[in-house]
Design an enzyme around this catalytic site. Structure first.
Site, PDB file in Angstrom:
ATOM      1  N   TYR A  33      -0.153   0.875   2.228  1.00 51.46           N
ATOM      2  CA  TYR A  33       1.138   1.507   1.989  1.00 51.46           C
ATOM      3  C   TYR A  33       1.378   1.709   0.509  1.00 51.46           C
ATOM      4  O   TYR A  33       0.642   1.184  -0.325  1.00 51.46           O
ATOM      5  CB  TYR A  33       2.268   0.702   2.630  1.00 51.46           C
ATOM      6  N   LYS A 147      -3.551  -2.320  -1.487  1.00 53.17           N
ATOM      7  CA  LYS A 147      -2.142  -2.486  -1.079  1.00 53.17           C
ATOM      8  C   LYS A 147      -2.047  -2.467   0.444  1.00 53.17           C
ATOM      9  O   LYS A 147      -1.579  -1.501   1.063  1.00 53.17           O
ATOM     10  CB  LYS A 147      -1.247  -1.422  -1.730  1.00 53.17           C
ATOM     11  N   GLU A 180       0.754 -13.497  -9.038  1.00 56.92           N
ATOM     12  CA  GLU A 180       1.789 -12.458  -9.175  1.00 56.92           C
ATOM     13  C   GLU A 180       2.967 -12.825  -8.282  1.00 56.92           C
ATOM     14  O   GLU A 180       2.933 -13.842  -7.586  1.00 56.92           O
ATOM     15  CB  GLU A 180       1.216 -11.084  -8.787  1.00 56.92           C
ATOM     16  N   LEU A 205      -2.502  -7.213  -7.185  1.00 57.72           N
ATOM     17  CA  LEU A 205      -2.347  -5.766  -7.056  1.00 57.72           C
ATOM     18  C   LEU A 205      -2.020  -5.229  -8.450  1.00 57.72           C
ATOM     19  O   LEU A 205      -1.056  -5.683  -9.073  1.00 57.72           O
ATOM     20  CB  LEU A 205      -1.196  -5.444  -6.100  1.00 57.72           C
TER      21      LEU A 205
HETATM   22  N1  PDD Z   1       5.389  -4.113  -4.053  1.00 58.22           N
HETATM   23  N2  PDD Z   1       2.106  -6.993  -6.596  1.00 58.22           N
HETATM   24  C1  PDD Z   1       2.436  -6.967  -5.300  1.00 58.22           C
HETATM   25  C2  PDD Z   1       1.881  -8.024  -4.405  1.00 58.22           C
HETATM   26  C3  PDD Z   1       3.289  -5.955  -4.811  1.00 58.22           C
HETATM   27  O1  PDD Z   1       3.595  -5.927  -3.510  1.00 58.22           O
HETATM   28  C4  PDD Z   1       3.822  -5.010  -5.703  1.00 58.22           C
HETATM   29  C5  PDD Z   1       4.726  -3.898  -5.248  1.00 58.22           C
HETATM   30  C6  PDD Z   1       3.452  -5.079  -7.062  1.00 58.22           C
HETATM   31  C7  PDD Z   1       3.952  -4.087  -8.086  1.00 58.22           C
HETATM   32  O2  PDD Z   1       3.347  -2.844  -7.929  1.00 58.22           O
HETATM   33  P1  PDD Z   1       4.099  -1.488  -8.320  1.00 58.22           P
HETATM   34  O3  PDD Z   1       4.559  -1.664  -9.733  1.00 58.22           O
HETATM   35  O4  PDD Z   1       3.059  -0.468  -8.202  1.00 58.22           O
HETATM   36  O5  PDD Z   1       5.248  -1.329  -7.369  1.00 58.22           O
HETATM   37  C8  PDD Z   1       2.586  -6.080  -7.463  1.00 58.22           C
HETATM   38  C9  PDD Z   1       6.188  -3.077  -3.438  1.00 58.22           C
HETATM   39  C10 PDD Z   1       7.292  -2.590  -4.300  1.00 58.22           C
HETATM   40  C11 PDD Z   1       6.648  -3.559  -2.068  1.00 58.22           C
HETATM   41  O6  PDD Z   1       5.840  -4.156  -1.412  1.00 58.22           O
HETATM   42  O7  PDD Z   1       7.780  -3.290  -1.672  1.00 58.22           O
END
Ligand code: PDD
Length: 298
Positions: A33, A147, A180, A205
């Site tokens: 996703y 992701k 993270e 991620l």
């Molecule tokens: N999550 N690390 C994890 C485990 C994440 O799920 C996310 C983002 C990030 C940050 O990635 P980005 O800056 O590309 O959004 C890091 C999204 C927002 C979610 O699961 O809702």
């Protein structure tokens, strides 16, 4: 006006939107996703999120169900049909519908679902006041660079955070280093003023927001030290914050009950938030590309 979702080529009322019981996303979490923010009618980092979507899919040998151009159109159409200017758009792609069996099915088209949800970026209380985090063991699989929709470890982590009144859970590897946040990247600013975040590898991620901030920091001559940091270093930090597409840059003012710095959102997090908003508004040049660029791909 009913909320609209996009499911496999059709725009349908959100309440009636559904996928087949044998969709591999449902049966195996066999899918990926992305979340793209739309801020004041402008998509933030759309390019980076689509780059990462394609890369997540290719790592799992799932074909993009539509071309990038079509997907860009569908994202905009979702915002238009839902009359949203400030929203998060969720894109879910799975390996498709097939009789339940572990190996990949043959000649099955991938499934694609888009939903859009209103989100007020201006005046976000979490950004203004900061949030609290707890630390939890990182019990996820070893390809966190993908992701994946397999988010059970993050669900448990967030639930634990919610039960202790915290906003985010920072996950900790077996050596005691923060990987993270459960849905965000984790950063600290040391007492010496160094910006620290974990290097991109299969352990985390690689955030699209983080990637844009790398460029912004380079332009501002703010050096980022990419290295793992311990829970104790986080407790002792001057500032801590999270980055993600949904919350952009959120200051963390307490970790496991330890007050971070002054206990209020710090200048670095505030600055980066403002700079990212300017970047997302198109005021800081071209959107950045997202590249996997991992230190240790399994
Ligand atoms: N999550 N690390 C994890 C485990 C994440 O799920 C996310 C983002 C990030 C940050 O990635 P980005 O800056 O590309 O959004 C890091 C999204 C927002 C979610 O699961 O809702």
């Amino acid at each position: 006006m009913p909320r609209i979702a996009f499911v496999n080529g059709r725009y349908v009322p959100h309440n009636d939107a559904c996928v087949h019981i044998e969709d591999r996303g449902f049966q195996f979490a066999d899918g990926v996703y992305e979340v793209v923010a739309c801020i004041n009618g402008k998509l933030a980092d759309e390019r980076g999120h689509l780059d990462r979507l394609e890369r997540s899919l290719s790592e799992l040998s799932i074909d993009m169900p539509v071309t990038r151009r079509s997907l860009q159109f569908i994202i905009r159409e979702m915002l238009r049909r839902n009359r949203l200017k400030n929203a998060n758009v969720y894109i879910q792609v799975t390996r498709g519908v097939a009789k339940r069996d572990f190996p990949f099915p043959h000649d099955v088209p991938a499934s694609i679902v888009l939903t859009a949800r209103a989100f007020q970026f201006d005046g976000n209380v979490k950004v203004q006041k900061g949030g609290e985090a707890i630390t939890v063991p990182d019990i996820r699989w070893k390809r966190r660079d993908i992701k994946s929709t397999g988010l059970l470890a993050q669900v448990l982590a967030k639930q634990e955070a919610a039960e202790s009144g915290a906003y985010e859970a920072w996950m900790v590897d077996d050596e005691g280093y923060i990987t993270e946040g459960s849905s965000s990247n984790a950063w600290i600013v040391t007492k010496e003023g160094k910006l620290v975040t974990r290097p991109a590898s299969t352990d985390i991620l690689r955030g699209v927001t983080r990637t844009a901030l790398e460029k912004i920091c380079a332009e501002l001559q703010m050096k980022i030290e990419e290295r793992p940091f311990t829970v104790q270093e986080a407790y002792d930090a001057e500032e801590a914050f999270n980055t993600s597409a949904v919350a952009l840059v959120v200051p963390i003012t307490k970790i496991d009950g330890h007050v971070i710095g002054s206990g209020a959102p710090g200048p670095v997090a505030r600055k980066l938030y403002g700079e990212y908003r300017a970047y997302a508004a198109g005021e800081r040049g071209e959107p950045v590309a997202w590249v996997a660029d991992l230190q240790e791909v399994a």
